[in-house]
Design a protein around this motif. Structure first.
Motif: not given
Lengths: 494, 494
Positions: B102-114
């Motif tokens: 598997c590939i782990v996709v981390s979303l931790e850098r998608m950290d903006r309140v839009l």
């Protein structure tokens, strides 16, 4: 539209094979459960959306148990027939309209409240229990079932669940889905499952309860619901009403309530046309020099509630409201809200009503109301407005005089234009009534193609033969149409 | 269990084809987005459920956009790899544990309140925004995001949505699902869809938003959430605490609050074991002559709130509560709840904690606590209890000293017994943490075979190749297991 409108019962036209099959169905079910007379078939051929197409069913099953429903679904599957589930037939989108080659399963006789658990604050009811009957039964135990569609006195809890019905208090308390813990559902293969739970929380597996709610009987037939309840005590209703010189002024008042951080337990708007219809009918002596009525409720107890009510009255006055009244006695609260309850029947006296159900972001309510006014003028149709203003959920009521076919055609054009306008303002084509048949074109505009493909994939996964309420809830070009068998059906039988 | 536990990174073992493929992935994504070093792979190989199995991923993608996620999913699909989405890795069931190939996709850098829209009371946030960061951002605009999992300071809103996280205030305010209006989701075919709406209500089509919530990344990867907010104003927190001589007495107090028709905004229970661990660690001077601590909050403003708090204090005293305290200043409220916040870390100091998450009807809480005590004795394991008592959601914390493999085995037996007991009492195996891997056997007991078949059908419909987080969220024997390809995968590639 997938089904040609006709009021002619087709019972006389059933062929011998179908007749023999129906005899088999009659034998499967309790005595008197199956109706095949043409008057009964006509009675059960559509819900309250007379503008949506329908064809009479081959038979009506008055189910008295989940097993009756399961037996009917299995019979239908074996005979290549569709099954349309129906509560009280109070829907406004044609979701319960009968389709070609179908059996209508009415759940109205499944009207028992099976359990009220005071400690767990939950109730279990058969699908055919009337919303208000459930409300009364739980109130006797000190509990409250909040969802209150305008039809609460006549609609069933199963129909409420199948359409995810809203209501007046949902601006504060949420919609039907927010109160359903679990369901008993008959699936397309005739098997019965229990979904959800009886606990306050739970996340085991996918939320199939939520998937069923609002699916309009296309993924399964809901036969029992387990609902979450709130304590009845601790609420004190206060009403605040005000009359406004224009829709814009009323819109400002709605925005003012929101920006003051107040969440009222109701915030309803009634326009001039509705007010006049109610006044002409009932002669309350409503003020005649005004345009729009706003009615709010708060239900916080004691001084907190009083302060909120006074604050709302101030906001109404600041936005140009006149004759602003504040009622703290329940009788007076009910009297003030009577005009809201009478608006729909008052308008129905003027001709068949085509009910819209668009929902826009609440800040766009004034603009949407303005566009609706322009649409009415452009298409020369009568449109009255009642609105759950606090939710942005508008019910433009388009009225065509009886027998005026040209007006009816113009009404349909206006309907489509309102749908397009609501989408342009970031709204949704149905806030609480459901897609049924009337909102299929709107849903096709609102839902992107890949999302529609997800709908089809899920429908195929749970109802591969396209047996359950085909052609409803989302635009599915493969659903059986007219009187012929569709691809879906052929595939299912292959 | 589908995956063998191993802490050995397998990066060194990648074959040439895989290495070439990974170079292609690196070229597809922004610089620095792909991690392949063995330390990084180990870091991203499991969430906070160290007891659940995992194998290190082939690569970790630190996504900075929905497009990055979509590109990764398409790459994985083309190369027969699985994709495991991950927020902050604070899960407690192994839902984000990495699986074979598997590939782990981390979303931790998608950290903006839009976006924060005050008038509509909604916010749009990327999936990697920390719950508390969202909470702070909306509070600056006078708004409140209620769901408050214990991990709120470190967990992401996307992870909260993917697991339908609960929290302390959900006894009154509901769980994550109740606050999600819409989602942006990357599907298994790499296409991106927007589900749900921005309006207060809406029933167009199936509730695919609710289906995604709690599906643990097995049906799609959530990259953005649109949340509903409440006004921040109008609440005044008051805390009521009391110490009880026994679990039963505390249980009586919980039942007393419910039957008085009070819905507190928190109702937490901490047992003697937890109290002792907190006291040993922090030395607050908590009373030593007591057994169980109950902590409640109410948040109604003014005299209403004060009256409710006093009523709860009375109920506590009547049930045998001692040292009953009522706090009305926020500082004092926070101080009283500190023991609750410190309980988990205090226990983790004693050894690896295996966290249960069973939820029973609230009236069964005393009996369930009694059974847990008996289980601890029978299996000679240490079990401490913290509980969202008002919801019936218990967190028995089973502790095995580091390195004591026999104790670990006994802990697992105790875990299974608690699951069985909760089901016997009409409960659910996971109230708020999710099935992940740890609760797969429990879910197999809780969900009837036909309901499991519905799960499989929906999974197949939306992820026919079994690409997304295979083997999680529900027991699916066809999911790829160990390091080999499964039926599902083979079918997908065929």
């Amino acid at each position: 539209m997938p089904h040609p409108t006709t009021a002619t019962p087709s019972a006389g036209g059933i062929d011998l094979a179908a007749e023999l099959a129906l005899r088999e169905l009659i034998a499967l079910l309790p005595e008197g459960a199956v109706l095949v007379g043409s008057a009964a078939l006509a009675d059960y051929s559509h819900d309250d959306a007379e503008w949506a197409p329908f064809v009479p069913p081959l038979a009506v099953v008055l189910a008295t148990s989940t097993d009756d429903v399961a037996a009917t679904v299995r019979f239908a599957g074996a005979n290549g027939l569709a099954v349309v589930a129906r509560g009280a037939g109070t829907g406004l989108s044609g979701g319960a309209n009968s389709v070609a080659d179908c059996i209508v399963v009415s759940l109205e006789r499944m009207d028992r409240v099976l359990e009220i658990d005071v400690g767990e604050r939950l109730a279990v009811a058969q699908a055919g229990v009337i919303n208000n009957a459930l409300r009364i039964a739980v109130a006797e135990q000190g509990l409250w079932y909040p969802p209150d569609p305008a039809s609460y006195a006549i609609s069933t809890i199963g129909g409420n669940a199948a359409t995810n019905a809203g209501g007046i208090c949902c601006v504060k308390y949420g919609v039907t889905r927010d109160y359903i813990l679990g369901l008993t559902v008959v699936l397309a293969d005739g098997q019965t499952v229990r979904l959800g739970r009886r606990t306050a929380k739970g996340v085991t597996g996918y939320d199939l309860t939520a998937l069923m709610i609002g699916s309009e009987g296309t993924l399964g037939i809901i036969t029992e619901v387990t609902v979450k309840l709130l304590p009845l005590a601790g609420r004190e209703e206060r009403a605040i009403v005000g009359y406004f010189p224009s829709l814009t002024a009323a819109g400002d008042a709605v925005a003012g309530v929101a920006s003051a951080g107040i969440v009222p337990s109701a915030l309803e708007l009634i326009d001039r046309m509705c007010l006049r219809a109610v006044e002409d009918w009932q002669g309350f002596g409503l003020p005649s020099d005004v345009d729009t009525l706003l009615m709010a409720k708060v239900d916080e107890p004691g001084s907190t509630g009083l302060a909120l009510a006074e604050r709302i009255a101030e906001i109404f006055a600041l936005a140009g409201g006149v004759h602003v009244e504040l009622a703290t006695e329940q009788d007076e609260v009910d009297r003030l809200f009577l005009a809201r309850r009478l608006a729909y029947p008052a308008l129905e006296r003027l001709g068949p009503v085509l009910t819209e159900d668009v929902c826009v972001p609440r800040g766009r309510v004034p603009e949407m109301l303005g566009r609706i006014q322009a649409t009415a003028e452009r298409h020369d149709v009568v449109i009255a407005n009642i609105a759950h203003a606090g939710d942005g959920n508008l019910h433009p009521l388009i009225i065509a005089p009886v027998g005026d076919e040209a007006a009816k055609a113009r009404a349909k054009e206006a309907f489509d234009e309102i749908v397009a306008d609501c989408l342009a303002l970031g709204g949704t084509v149905t806030g609480e009534h459901g897609v049924g048949l009337l909102k299929l074109p709107g849903a096709a505009q609102e839902l992107e193609p890949r999302v529609l493909a997800m709908h089809r994939a899920i429908k195929d996964a749970l109802d591969p033969a396209g047996l359950l309420n085909p052609g409803k809830a989302f635009p599915d070009q493969r659903a059986r149409t007219g009187s012929g068998a569709s691809d879906a059906r052929t595939r299912g039988e292959a």
